[in-house]
Every structure is written in C-alpha cells, then in structure tokens.
Design an enzyme around this catalytic site. Structure first.
Site, PDB file in Angstrom:
ATOM      1  CB  SER A 211      -0.964   0.001   1.191  1.00 34.92           C
ATOM      2  OG  SER A 211      -0.278  -0.263   2.391  1.00 34.92           O
TER       3      SER A 211
ATOM      4  CG  HIS B 199      -0.740  -5.282   1.965  1.00 34.98           C
ATOM      5  ND1 HIS B 199      -0.043  -5.155   3.124  1.00 34.98           N
ATOM      6  CD2 HIS B 199      -0.807  -4.016   1.439  1.00 34.98           C
ATOM      7  CE1 HIS B 199       0.310  -3.885   3.300  1.00 34.98           C
ATOM      8  NE2 HIS B 199      -0.155  -3.164   2.301  1.00 34.98           N
TER       9      HIS B 199
ATOM     10  CG  HIS C  27       6.015  -8.971   7.913  1.00 31.18           C
ATOM     11  ND1 HIS C  27       6.985  -8.151   7.401  1.00 31.18           N
ATOM     12  CD2 HIS C  27       4.877  -8.224   8.001  1.00 31.18           C
ATOM     13  CE1 HIS C  27       6.457  -6.954   7.205  1.00 31.18           C
ATOM     14  NE2 HIS C  27       5.178  -6.968   7.549  1.00 31.18           N
TER      15      HIS C  27
ATOM     16  NE  ARG D  24       2.475  -3.895  12.301  1.00 33.04           N
ATOM     17  CZ  ARG D  24       2.290  -4.021  10.988  1.00 33.04           C
ATOM     18  NH1 ARG D  24       1.790  -3.013  10.294  1.00 33.04           N
ATOM     19  NH2 ARG D  24       2.597  -5.140  10.368  1.00 33.04           N
TER      20      ARG D  24
ATOM     21  CG  ASP E  67      -3.335  -8.097   8.868  1.00 36.78           C
ATOM     22  OD1 ASP E  67      -3.927  -7.047   9.172  1.00 36.78           O
ATOM     23  OD2 ASP E  67      -2.529  -8.181   7.929  1.00 36.78           O
TER      24      ASP E  67
END
Ligand code: AMX
Length: 443
Positions: A241, A271, A319, A328, A376
């Site tokens: 992105s 993604h 990743h 995160r 995610d």
C-alpha cells in the site's frame, strides 16, 4: 498557513540540503547489490527507497520517527481521559518527527475540523455502486470521486507549478484525506451494515472518538479506534500500500489517485485483507472442527496442517521483513489482556491458542521465513468483540490508519523532490546468460 504546515515548511527547508548533498557528492556510492532471487522474488530486501517516517527492523519491528510503539504511545499527548494518544497528535509526530505540545495537538484538531466535511457527491457515488461491492471498492471510489477537487492537481494545471512549493498542495490534499477518510469509512459501514443509519460528525470529538461515535459504538471503542489507526499507519515504504501510493504519486498523480492505488493494493489477501481472512479462517475452524466441543491445541494443529496441506497460507502469520512476532500484534494483545471481558472472550482465547501452536507448525512446515504472527492475526478479534462482526470491513479500518503514513510520506516525497520511480527490467534470457557467466559483468 496552518501552524503544522509552517513547522513542516521549516523542516523540509532544513532537510533539503542533506538530500541534495547525498545525490551530488555521494550519488555513486554503492549501498546494495541485486541477486536473481530478488529479481524474481518481489525485490525483497533491495534497499532502494528512502523514508524518515518509519523504519522496520526485522527483529525489533516498527519504529515511528525513531520510537518503538510503546515509546510512541508513552511520548504523545493523550486523548481526554484516555491512556492512548489522539490520532491528531500522532499525525503531527509522523509529519514533523517532533512530539507535539497539547496546544499543537489542539491546532491540528481545529485544522481537521475545517477539513473533515465530506461533499455529498462522494456519498452519492458510493450509493450508486452495487450494494454488494466490497467496502474497499467503495473506499477507493470515494477517494477517486474527491480527486476533482485536488489542490495539487489544480496547482499543477495552473501554469505556475513549482517543484520547490509543490509539497504545499500535497499537504493540503493529504490533510483533507486524513481528516475525511474516517468519515467516509463510517458512511460505508453504516450504509452496508447498519441499514444506512447515518450519524452526523460530532465536532467536539477527536478523530478516533468521532469515528467510534459515527459508527454507533460505545465509549470504550474510542480507544480501540485511536490505537488501531496509529498501529496501522506506517510500516516503512516497501509494503504494497505504501509503495503503490509512493509509486503513483511519483508520476505527479495527485494524492487522491495515489492513495486510491494504495487502497487497491491494501485490498489484497497477502496484505491488508489478511485481517478479514484471519476471522474467516477462525470461524471456519470453529464450524468444521469444534462442533459441540471446545477448541483444543490438537484441533488447532490439525486445522493448521489441513490448511497448509491444501496449499493455502495461514492468514496473519509470516512477514516479508519481520523475523519475530510483530510488535503491533503484541500491542493489540496487551490491549485485550488489559480489557476485562475481552481477555476472557472465547475468540481471543482461540487466537491465543493459535499463537501458541502456529509458529511450531509453520516452522515444521519449513517454508516461511517467519513463522510468527503479524498485525492482522489479532486485530479482527478486537473488532469482533466490540460488535463489528462484518469482517469485510476490517481492511477499510486498516486503510483509514494507513492513510496517515502514506499521506505523510508523499508530502515529504514532494518536499524533497523525489524522482518518478522507474526501476529497470530485464528478460529471462538475460538472467540465464548472467547466471551462466556467474554474474552480470558490471563496467
Ligand atoms: N502460511 C503458509 N505459508 C507461508 C506463510 C503462511 N502464513 N507465509 C509464508 N509462507 C510461504 C510462502 O507462501 C512461500 O511459499 P512458496 O515458496 O511456495 O512461494 C514461502 O513460505 C516463503 O515465503 P516468505 O519469504 O516467508 O514470505 P514472503 O515474504 O514471500 O510473503 C507474506 C510474506 C506476508 C505475504 C506471507 O508470509 C503470507 O502470505 N502470509 C499470510 C498472509 C498475511 O498474513 N498477510 C499479511 C501480512 C501483513 C500485512 O501486510 N498486513
């Protein structure tokens, strides 16, 4: 000129000589080499992008402007009555690298209030789409619909275009986008999932709180929104992105074209769509493997192997850069552990069980370079707990956060006059020839 823009103007002026000197005096210094592997394998690890806004260390994870996630949360001024900073404070920090004073945060908040009203034609365009369009399509269309009012495009077309001041109109568009995107996202959510029950902006609220208010959420969700948008904002420049946004803007396409492209990339399952896929996987797991029985580590292990043996990826794991658990992920996990109710939520417990089992399974499977969870794997659980059960909306939330990083980056791209991006391609026959010769002969 807004206070933030004034500060940024000075920062950009001060920074420019560093970039100019690097190109003029050290332009031919080598910082990397490229292998055939990288050429075919998605340009992984090739150092060819510059940003000072965030840096992703494979072991440590993301740093925003030099600060880890806990350091960032600790340093920034907090929202009223909250442990979390406002998104407005974070935007100031991302753009300038400085921790803002409360007064500076208030200035950003006031600036955003003047920008956040979304023209009706955007809502009309979204409404004109088939109602079963993916929410990411709606978000992308909304951005393109706003393009006609781009200040950067108007400046370019004015005949007075000037490379030194072009960033100023990027700043204008970028600020409009970050102020408006939560309002657009709330509209999409309400249109698709709340029977078009729209709620007006509350101008007294900060961005995260206002988003919670506009989707009809309870008080505690305000912190979820603030945390979520900040955590998803930036992950250096090479992710799809951010890179798509940077690439498109490098052709001097305005921020609306650029971020619509970024959103389209974010919509991919490898993604940003992975957060939706995680929930989908978890629900399918419960339906298929846990009929009438509690999930166990054995059942999770079996489900993971069944997924891998079917040739599919485990969503939320792996990743391209990280080689340990994504901070995160940990930050959101901590939020769950500190939230009564959520820490005992069955879905959170199941996701925690997957966290215990999946790294071992993926290591044994032996393909992925990183068997640990990414952002995610955890984010959907929190949304689900607060009643946002429509998981095809989750990537829109990601897109609201990611706008902060992408918009800060392209403002600086223009400020420093980065060139149109144009890597060189080669043919397969060339690769075969260089492979046979033991490498391309460099003059
Ligand atoms: N499950 C199963 N296999 C995986 C895997 C996973 N979670 N992650 C990587 N692999 C496989 C790859 O498909 C690849 O297989 P191949 O050699 O047959 O093509 C092999 O392991 C090597 O891949 P890698 O170098 O470790 O990863 P990558 O840089 O090519 O891809 C990523 C990174 C994120 C796309 C990948 O790990 C993946 O598909 N993960 C699941 C989807 C996901 O969670 N995406 C979200 C990422 C974070 C984000 O952007 N939001």
């Amino acid at each position: 000129m807004s206070k933030l823009k004034e500060i940024l103007s000075k920062k950009i002026e001060d920074h420019r000589p560093r970039t100019t000197r690097l190109v003029k005096e050290f332009g031919k210094v080598k910082i990397d080499e490229v292998t055939i592997d990288q050429c075919i394998g998605g340009a992984r690890d090739i150092r060819s992008l510059v940003t000072d806004i965030s840096y992703l260390d494979p072991q440590e994870g993301i740093r925003f402007r030099g600060k880890t996630i806990p350091e960032t949360f600790a340093a920034l001024p907090k929202a009223n009555g909250s442990k979390y900073p406002t998104v407005e404070a974070f935007w100031f920090f991302l753009l300038t690298g400085d921790v803002p004073t409360q007064k500076q945060v208030d200035d950003v908040a006031a600036e955003w209030k003047t920008r956040q009203v979304v023209p009706t034609y955007v809502f009309d365009a979204i409404r004109a789409l088939p109602r079963d369009s993916h929410p990411m399509v709606m978000l992308s269309v909304a951005l393109l619909t706003l393009q006609k009012d781009s200040k950067f495009a108007a400046f370019y077309g004015s005949g007075k275009f000037n490379k030194m001041t072009a960033w100023e109109s990027v700043y204008e568009d970028a600020s409009d986008i970050v102020a408006r995107i939560p309002v657009i996202a709330a509209f999409i959510y309400n249109l698709k999932f709340r029977g078009d029950k729209q709620i007006a902006i509350d101008p007294k609220l900060d961005m995260g709180a206002n988003f919670a208010h506009m989707i009809g959420q309870k008080e505690e969700y305000k912190d979820v929104a603030r945390m979520y948008f900040i955590l998803h904002s930036d992950h250096e420049s090479g992710n799809v992105s951010a890179h798509a946004t940077h690439l498109v803007h490098s052709a001097l396409s305005d921020p609306y074209y650029a971020y619509s492209a970024g959103i389209n990339g974010l919509a991919g399952p490898l993604h940003g769509l992975a957060n939706q896929e995680v929930l989908d996987w978890t629900m399918q797991f419960q339906e298929k493997y846990c009929k009438g029985v509690e999930p166990t580590k054995e059942l999770v292990t079996k489900a993971l192997w069944d997924t891998l043996n079917a040739g599919q990826v485990i969503p939320g794991y792996g990743h391209a850069v990280l080689r340990k658990t994504d901070p995160r992920y940990m930050s959101q996990r901590e939020f769950c552990l500190n939230t009564p109710g959520l820490k005992d939520d069955p879905l959170f417990k199941l996701v925690s069980m997957i966290f215990e089992v999946a790294p071992g399974v993926l290591t044994e499977h032996g393909k992925t370079k990183n068997p640990w969870p990414n952002v995610d794997a955890q984010s959907g659980v929190i949304q689900w707990y607060y009643g946002l059960k429509e998981w095809d909306f989750y990537t829109v939330l990601f897109g609201v956060g990611r706008a902060l990083g992408c918009m800060a980056n392209i403002t600086w791209d223009r400020g420093l006059g980065y060139a149109i991006e144009r890597p060189k391609s080669v043919t397969t026959a060339m690769l075969e020839k260089w492979a046979a010769e033991g490498g391309r002969k460099l003059s």
